[in-house]
Design a protein around this motif. Structure first.
Motif, PDB file in Angstrom:
ATOM      1  N   MET A 144       0.831  -1.205   0.000  1.00 51.80           N
ATOM      2  CA  MET A 144       0.000   0.000   0.000  1.00 51.80           C
ATOM      3  C   MET A 144       0.865   1.254   0.000  1.00 51.80           C
ATOM      4  O   MET A 144       0.520   2.251  -0.625  1.00 51.80           O
ATOM      5  N   GLY A 148      -0.438   2.275  -3.220  1.00 47.91           N
ATOM      6  CA  GLY A 148      -1.815   2.121  -2.726  1.00 47.91           C
ATOM      7  C   GLY A 148      -2.865   2.557  -3.731  1.00 47.91           C
ATOM      8  O   GLY A 148      -3.882   1.896  -3.908  1.00 47.91           O
ATOM      9  N   ASP A 149      -2.607   3.682  -4.393  1.00 44.26           N
ATOM     10  CA  ASP A 149      -3.621   4.180  -5.322  1.00 44.26           C
ATOM     11  C   ASP A 149      -3.778   3.268  -6.535  1.00 44.26           C
ATOM     12  O   ASP A 149      -4.881   3.082  -7.053  1.00 44.26           O
ATOM     13  N   ILE A 150      -2.686   2.683  -6.966  1.00 44.59           N
ATOM     14  CA  ILE A 150      -2.755   1.782  -8.125  1.00 44.59           C
ATOM     15  C   ILE A 150      -3.458   0.478  -7.732  1.00 44.59           C
ATOM     16  O   ILE A 150      -4.301  -0.046  -8.462  1.00 44.59           O
ATOM     17  N   LEU A 152      -5.710   0.053  -5.601  1.00 46.80           N
ATOM     18  CA  LEU A 152      -7.147   0.229  -5.376  1.00 46.80           C
ATOM     19  C   LEU A 152      -7.922   0.595  -6.646  1.00 46.80           C
ATOM     20  O   LEU A 152      -9.140   0.621  -6.639  1.00 46.80           O
ATOM     21  N   ASN A 153      -7.233   0.894  -7.724  1.00 47.03           N
ATOM     22  CA  ASN A 153      -7.955   1.230  -8.960  1.00 47.03           C
ATOM     23  C   ASN A 153      -8.010   0.011  -9.897  1.00 47.03           C
ATOM     24  O   ASN A 153      -7.462  -1.032  -9.584  1.00 47.03           O
ATOM     25  N   TYR A 154      -8.695   0.187 -11.020  1.00 50.09           N
ATOM     26  CA  TYR A 154      -8.814  -0.911 -11.970  1.00 50.09           C
ATOM     27  C   TYR A 154      -7.457  -1.484 -12.353  1.00 50.09           C
ATOM     28  O   TYR A 154      -6.475  -0.752 -12.483  1.00 50.09           O
TER      29      TYR A 154
ATOM     30  N   GLU B 127     -10.768   8.917 -10.018  1.00 50.27           N
ATOM     31  CA  GLU B 127      -9.449   9.548  -9.939  1.00 50.27           C
ATOM     32  C   GLU B 127      -8.713   8.957  -8.741  1.00 50.27           C
ATOM     33  O   GLU B 127      -9.156   9.106  -7.596  1.00 50.27           O
ATOM     34  N   GLU B 128      -7.586   8.275  -9.005  1.00 51.27           N
ATOM     35  CA  GLU B 128      -6.959   7.558  -7.894  1.00 51.27           C
ATOM     36  C   GLU B 128      -6.269   8.467  -6.889  1.00 51.27           C
ATOM     37  O   GLU B 128      -6.058   8.085  -5.744  1.00 51.27           O
ATOM     38  N   PHE B 131      -8.176   8.760  -3.751  1.00 52.26           N
ATOM     39  CA  PHE B 131      -8.369   7.588  -2.893  1.00 52.26           C
ATOM     40  C   PHE B 131      -7.910   7.867  -1.479  1.00 52.26           C
ATOM     41  O   PHE B 131      -6.867   8.471  -1.236  1.00 52.26           O
ATOM     42  N   VAL B 133      -6.432   6.348   0.903  1.00 50.67           N
ATOM     43  CA  VAL B 133      -5.596   5.187   1.207  1.00 50.67           C
ATOM     44  C   VAL B 133      -5.374   5.017   2.714  1.00 50.67           C
ATOM     45  O   VAL B 133      -5.405   3.901   3.233  1.00 50.67           O
ATOM     46  N   PHE B 328     -13.365   1.942  -4.709  1.00 51.22           N
ATOM     47  CA  PHE B 328     -12.118   1.289  -5.077  1.00 51.22           C
ATOM     48  C   PHE B 328     -12.391   0.192  -6.087  1.00 51.22           C
ATOM     49  O   PHE B 328     -12.702  -0.932  -5.712  1.00 51.22           O
TER      50      PHE B 328
END
Lengths: 482, 482
Positions: A144, A148-150, A152-154, B127-128, B131, B133, B328
């Motif tokens: 994370m 973390g952002d990657i 949690l996204n598609y 938009e990540e 997020f 996190v 998410f």
């Protein structure tokens, strides 16, 4: 009014107040245009801060549930409660046969469920007390903080790239030629098999497999309309003469085999037999679906290569596996390793059906593997399971008058009683004495196996393993005249 | 020899050494019965501790890759490298039509892929950078400390119980009568729809839906062999006169509707139309599959109830949704809310196909919802997206000579150009100027929509939204004579 408002821990108070008021409005206890208490009044009445009430009112207004009139206060808004039409379908009549079959074959709906205090040999899931929760947390936090952002996204339908590369190398280290192969990540082994079965053209509509075999696979074959041709198991794997005879007589779309820790018999296919299997199926141009079930849980020495290592650059084997049974079944990550072009097509099926497997699960699993926690955990798990395995074997030898016992490691043993004995009758009697196990007939493709059962020992305490097996043995001897 | 051994960070050294030696053996650089360096020698040579070498050798021995001879040292063991037979299938010939269709309809394989630096209106993913996190980590750690071992072991096919209860209450608070309904947790919306389509009996084999509509749904209808009957969209939702005419003329197995934030048009079906829709489909005894897509992302006031709230104790609506698009997408959790008996059957399909959805994902999502982070996040997200939405609308009004623009919130707008204009030609020209968007024809069931496109703005910077839309507008005016 408002005197039944009760707070629970851990959830923000303003949200609880908002939920509460919304419920009053939805249920008609507060009516349209009714004035709500002022924020000052309500905060006093409920002994919460005025700010909390302000936040709750603001949210309700934002949602269109209440409205504010300047200088006058807050009022209940218009909430749709119109019931235009209420009709009742009999949904069973609107479902297809596959679904009704899935319902019928759903073992979880038929199981004799064990009650607290019983000794249950049903499960072959891992012992959760062994779980390496701390290192799993560590792997999660590492991943994370890195991306973390990657996570949690598609992600990609094919799977999380670092995990795919890790697994390709992992399989290469087992001896597989990966030059023309690729991996599709799936929601566990089961989705892998289901996607494959959904994709294969049905020519003969027939599958050849070990008998007994994994019941979830049998169920999927049936749901996909395949005829199942089961072959008896010898102590070193499938009966190769029977296979040869069958192949010479009939057409098959594919073979399904579990060479390592066969489920349910626990038989490990010998190295010599593996070579023979490959030769025979290649000769008849029949692809093999290899189930890598529990391949990692070998307790004894010598190196045994997956069938797939034998084909080099050939593409006639589709290998499906997961670490679920050993590691964490709760995160659903499995994989199909197969011909590149085939994976490219299966990827589209995966995308159409579930977009992709949870990136979070894949990323944490990857980090856990990379950090070497898997190897450490595997050592600990092998140590614990091996002890249970030896204990269970010994107890079966001592107490159960079986005709044949198989299980060369893994998390279960398979017992074959004399022909006349009925395992389900035995189960009923044992249930009364607080012991349950899995009747073996569910693993047979042809209704046989009424004299067999599977004993999963992974989640039992050592003393319960012995006690439970003794009860089964005693019941057999005393009540069934075995 | 051994001079190409290179260490990477973060992975235990003994595992790296083990992998390295295994690779040398598997690739034949170390031969059977060849003596390995002593642990002392190797530790010196590689500048690693002797203990590390000892650990690596012990693991290799355990795996049967090497063997030790007392007083003599360690030797390379017998590794299967036999290639019994290598055959090559043409896998495409062995796949069925559904799979070839999935491949053909796989938009990800056809997309004009944007390159770095381009302005891409393709995505409607969140938009990540928004997020949350930190709170996600918090929710994870809370849940793991409460029941880490349970979260990591097998769960129930129906789903993680606390999440199911939370969602039932959540839907009740929207006005749904849940007394005779239940929830099945799925791997996102897509699996929910796929399981349902796999389960419904095909009678007429026809589905009625909005035209255009969600392309992943269209793809699934096609893969499941349904004929698609699309109905035009008015500004307040589906053209109800067309629906009535169609229902009176033809049979349909079910309807598929996206009343809130219709994808791709962004139209929100009005309250009056919702009531009419329910009445009409009830009258013709046709079940409705309601897609709850982005229902939570309304920027404006009044409360709008899902179609399902209108049927009370009726069971003629199946509601499928997820929080993916907002929260998410990387964790794949969606749900089907429907008649209890229907859910009971779908549960068996779910179990047969993927056992269950990741317990980890469900448990963390549950904790995140319970802790009220969702509400907080939603506020922040709405604030950011609303600004982008207004900016995008304004820019379209200013720069693009459209015939019709729709999109009442959400993460995208839908543009209809004059009939003669071709959106794919426009796309090609815009691509050269560094701007891409989604051609609208992929959302149409009947090959129409060549003059339409979708603009997803959620992941773009504000200045790029304006710049990109201006480029599209300029291209239209200057190069296509619009």
């Amino acid at each position: 009014m408002f005197n039944d408002f009760k707070l629970i821990d851990d959830r923000p108070v303003y949200i609880q107040l908002k939920d509460y008021l919304k419920e009053m409005i939805m249920k008609g206890h507060l009516l349209e245009h009714q004035k709500l208490p002022s924020t000052r009044e309500l905060s006093k009445l409920l002994s919460i801060s005025r700010n909390t009430v302000l936040n709750a009112y603001a949210d309700l207004e934002q949602d269109g549930i209440i409205y504010a009139v300047k200088g006058k206060g807050n009022f209940v808004g218009k909430v749709e409660t119109l019931k235009a039409s209420s009709i009742e379908f009999n949904w069973k009549e609107r479902l297809n046969n596959v679904t009704l079959l899935a319902d019928e074959f759903d073992l979880m709906k038929q199981d004799i469920h064990w009650e607290k205090g019983m000794i249950s040999f049903n499960s072959v899931a891992p012992e959760e007390k062994l779980f390496d929760v701390e290192n799993f947390k560590r792997a999660f936090l590492t991943r994370m903080s890195l991306e973390g952002d990657i996570v949690l996204n598609y992600g990609y339908a094919k799977g999380y790239k670092p995990l795919i590369e890790y697994l390709l190398h992992y399989m290469e280290m087992k001896g597989v030629d990966i030059s023309n192969k690729d991996i599709l990540i799936t929601n566990g082994f089961t989705e892998g098999l289901d996607i494959l079965l959904s994709s294969l053209a049905k020519k003969s509509g027939r599958v050849i497999c070990e008998n007994p075999t994994h019941h979830a696979a049998l169920k999927l074959f049936r749901l996909h309309g395949f005829d199942i041709h089961g072959i008896d198991m010898k102590d070193d794997g499938i009966d190769i003469e029977q296979v040869e005879k069958s192949l010479s007589e009939k057409e098959f779309d594919f073979a399904y085999l579990i060479p390592s820790y066969h489920n349910p018999t626990g038989i490990v296919t010998s190295s010599e037999k593996r070579a023979k299997i490959i030769r025979l199926f290649s000769q008849y141009q029949i692809p093999i679906v290899e189930d890598g079930f529990n391949e990692e849980l070998r307790y004894s020495g010598s190196h045994l290569a997956p069938l797939m290592t034998f084909i080099g650059e050939g593409n006639n084997i589709i290998y499906i596996s997961s670490f679920s049974k050993i590691l964490f079944p709760g995160i659903r990550v499995g994989w199909i390793l197969a011909d590149k072009e085939l994976i490219h097509c299966l990827e589209s099926m995966k995308r159409a059906r579930t977009i992709h497997t949870s990136t979070l699960d894949q990323a944490v699993l990857y980090q856990y593997l990379l950090d070497g926690y898997f190897e450490k955990y595997l050592k600990k798990a092998k140590f614990v399971y091996k002890k249970k395995y030896e204990l269970a074997r010994q107890a079966c030898n001592q107490y159960i008058p079986f005709k044949r016992m198989t299980g060369d490691g893994g998390l279960h043993l398979f017992i074959e009683l004399e022909e006349a004995m009925d395992a389900r009758t035995l189960l009923k009697k044992c249930y009364q004495r607080g012991v349950v196990f899995y009747p073996g007939d569910v693993f047979y493709s042809n209704g046989e196996g009424s004299n067999t059962f599977r004993l999963g020992f992974s989640r039992l305490k050592e003393e319960d393993i012995v006690r439970g097996i003794k009860i089964i043995g005693d019941t057999l001897k005393n009540e069934m005249g075995s």
